[in-house]
Write a protein that holds these residues in place. Structure first.
Motif, PDB file in Angstrom:
ATOM      1  N   MET A 126       5.229  -5.215   4.983  1.00  0.00           N
ATOM      2  CA  MET A 126       5.925  -4.495   3.902  1.00  0.00           C
ATOM      3  C   MET A 126       7.442  -4.549   4.053  1.00  0.00           C
ATOM      4  O   MET A 126       8.154  -3.589   3.759  1.00  0.00           O
ATOM      5  CB  MET A 126       5.444  -3.041   3.824  1.00  0.00           C
ATOM      6  N   THR A 131       7.204  -7.799  -1.763  1.00  0.00           N
ATOM      7  CA  THR A 131       6.861  -7.598  -3.170  1.00  0.00           C
ATOM      8  C   THR A 131       6.472  -8.893  -3.880  1.00  0.00           C
ATOM      9  O   THR A 131       5.730  -8.860  -4.865  1.00  0.00           O
ATOM     10  CB  THR A 131       8.035  -6.954  -3.924  1.00  0.00           C
ATOM     11  N   GLN A 132       6.942 -10.027  -3.388  1.00  0.00           N
ATOM     12  CA  GLN A 132       6.613 -11.297  -4.037  1.00  0.00           C
ATOM     13  C   GLN A 132       5.161 -11.697  -3.829  1.00  0.00           C
ATOM     14  O   GLN A 132       4.637 -12.553  -4.556  1.00  0.00           O
ATOM     15  CB  GLN A 132       7.532 -12.405  -3.512  1.00  0.00           C
ATOM     16  N   TRP A 134       2.518  -9.323  -3.583  1.00  0.00           N
ATOM     17  CA  TRP A 134       1.595  -8.315  -4.096  1.00  0.00           C
ATOM     18  C   TRP A 134       1.823  -8.121  -5.592  1.00  0.00           C
ATOM     19  O   TRP A 134       2.959  -8.101  -6.055  1.00  0.00           O
ATOM     20  CB  TRP A 134       1.803  -6.981  -3.374  1.00  0.00           C
ATOM     21  N   THR A 135       0.729  -7.923  -6.337  1.00  0.00           N
ATOM     22  CA  THR A 135       0.802  -7.719  -7.781  1.00  0.00           C
ATOM     23  C   THR A 135       0.231  -6.355  -8.127  1.00  0.00           C
ATOM     24  O   THR A 135      -0.914  -6.030  -7.774  1.00  0.00           O
ATOM     25  CB  THR A 135       0.001  -8.800  -8.524  1.00  0.00           C
ATOM     26  N   VAL A 136       1.030  -5.540  -8.827  1.00  0.00           N
ATOM     27  CA  VAL A 136       0.567  -4.222  -9.252  1.00  0.00           C
ATOM     28  C   VAL A 136      -0.451  -4.387 -10.381  1.00  0.00           C
ATOM     29  O   VAL A 136      -0.251  -5.186 -11.301  1.00  0.00           O
ATOM     30  CB  VAL A 136       1.747  -3.345  -9.697  1.00  0.00           C
ATOM     31  N   SER A 147       4.982   1.549  -4.759  1.00  0.00           N
ATOM     32  CA  SER A 147       6.246   0.896  -4.412  1.00  0.00           C
ATOM     33  C   SER A 147       6.187   0.366  -2.989  1.00  0.00           C
ATOM     34  O   SER A 147       5.406   0.844  -2.159  1.00  0.00           O
ATOM     35  CB  SER A 147       7.412   1.878  -4.547  1.00  0.00           C
ATOM     36  N   ILE A 148       7.017  -0.652  -2.716  1.00  0.00           N
ATOM     37  CA  ILE A 148       7.159  -1.199  -1.369  1.00  0.00           C
ATOM     38  C   ILE A 148       8.619  -1.065  -0.972  1.00  0.00           C
ATOM     39  O   ILE A 148       9.508  -1.643  -1.610  1.00  0.00           O
ATOM     40  CB  ILE A 148       6.732  -2.675  -1.302  1.00  0.00           C
ATOM     41  N   MET A 153       4.138   0.548   2.039  1.00  0.00           N
ATOM     42  CA  MET A 153       3.686   0.572   0.659  1.00  0.00           C
ATOM     43  C   MET A 153       3.281   2.011   0.366  1.00  0.00           C
ATOM     44  O   MET A 153       2.447   2.584   1.074  1.00  0.00           O
ATOM     45  CB  MET A 153       2.514  -0.386   0.454  1.00  0.00           C
ATOM     46  N   ILE A 165      -2.966  -2.394  -6.407  1.00  0.00           N
ATOM     47  CA  ILE A 165      -2.112  -3.539  -6.092  1.00  0.00           C
ATOM     48  C   ILE A 165      -2.982  -4.539  -5.360  1.00  0.00           C
ATOM     49  O   ILE A 165      -3.917  -4.164  -4.652  1.00  0.00           O
ATOM     50  CB  ILE A 165      -0.888  -3.087  -5.257  1.00  0.00           C
TER      51      ILE A 165
END
Length: 285
Positions: A126, A131-132, A134-136, A147-148, A153, A165
């Motif tokens: 994390m 963030t690149q 993981w997809t919400v 959020s990260i 997370m 996510i």
């Protein structure tokens, strides 16, 4: 009649002589050479004793056939590096070919330890770039805040929400995998925090999993209501793989999805919400 038999016999002798003459080497310089004695070295690599460097030391060899391990590994190189993932004693055999023929030699190597599993999940710690990977996922209704930041997370809410996510991972058939994730919270009410490991493709706007949880915190099932801090694979009290220490195996190879879903109904995730970090999905070697 005798004359005919005599002529036939003489013809056969002539054909035999011609065949023998045709098989005679044209020059004594084409000597096939002495019978070979096969030999090779097998030594563990420095810093990785599960990998063995093999090298033929057979004089005059021009072709090599290696066989090694219980799974029937093969190689046709003069030198190679081979890997044994499990501890045990294994046979390595070389058949070397020279002008004088073929010869075989064999050795045994002992591997002291299993290779550790390798994490195939990206963005596990994390960090800022996680963030690149993981997809919400919006699962319908009011979205849980996800959020990260700062190495964790975070899932949080102030009322009835749901959300997830996810990340896609390629897996092999009949290989052990291990899920782990450090979860921490101050205690929630009427809340679920669920891990799914399924081949089903997430669809935006639709709920996920159909109840096929891998492992979960669930306040109705008796965990997550009081403050918690530990590996969800160990402290989770709900899901099809609870009590399995995160271990899973797949019958077929392909794409699976690691989905983390959390929400509340008539409650909240507690002060500060629920954090998860050090999320790993490790592949046995």
């Amino acid at each position: 009649m005798k004359s005919f038999q005599y002529i036939s016999r003489m013809s056969g002798l002539c054909l035999l002589a011609a065949a023998l003459h045709a098989c005679t080497p044209e020059s004594s310089s084409q000597d096939l050479g002495p019978l070979p004695v096969a030999s090779f070295t097998a030594a563990p690599l420095s810093g990785n004793a599960n990998r063995i460097a093999i090298a033929s030391t057979t004089p005059g060899a021009f072709m090599w056939q290696w066989q090694y391990g219980d799974a029937g590994g093969t190689s046709s190189k003069e030198k190679d590096t081979i890997t044994f993932s499990k501890k045990g004693t294994y046979a390595i055999q070389l058949t070397a070919y020279t002008r004088g023929g073929a010869a075989t030699a064999a050795q045994q190597v002992t591997i002291a330890n299993d290779l550790p599993p390798v994490n195939v999940l990206k963005g596990s710690t994390m960090d800022a770039d996680a963030t690149q990977y993981w997809t919400v996922l919006n699962t319908g209704g009011t979205q849980t805040s996800i959020s990260i930041a700062n190495g964790v997370m975070n899932f949080s809410n102030t009322g009835n929400t749901n959300g997830a996510i996810y990340q896609a991972v390629q897996v092999d058939a009949n290989r052990n995998y291990y899920f782990s994730g450090h979860v921490k919270g101050n205690g929630a009410t009427n809340t679920w925090f669920e891990i799914y490991i399924l081949p089903d493709v997430p669809v935006q706007g639709s709920d996920y999993g159909n109840g096929k949880k891998f492992v979960a915190l669930n306040t109705w099932a008796g965990c997550g209501g009081a403050a918690f801090d530990g590996d969800i694979a160990t402290i989770g009290c709900d899901g099809d793989y609870k009590g399995q220490n995160g271990k899973i195996k797949f019958a077929t190879a392909g794409t699976i999805y690691i989905v983390i879903k959390a929400g509340s109904s008539g409650g909240t995730m507690g002060n500060g919400g629920i954090n998860i970090d050090d999320v790993t999905f490790s592949e046995e070697q």
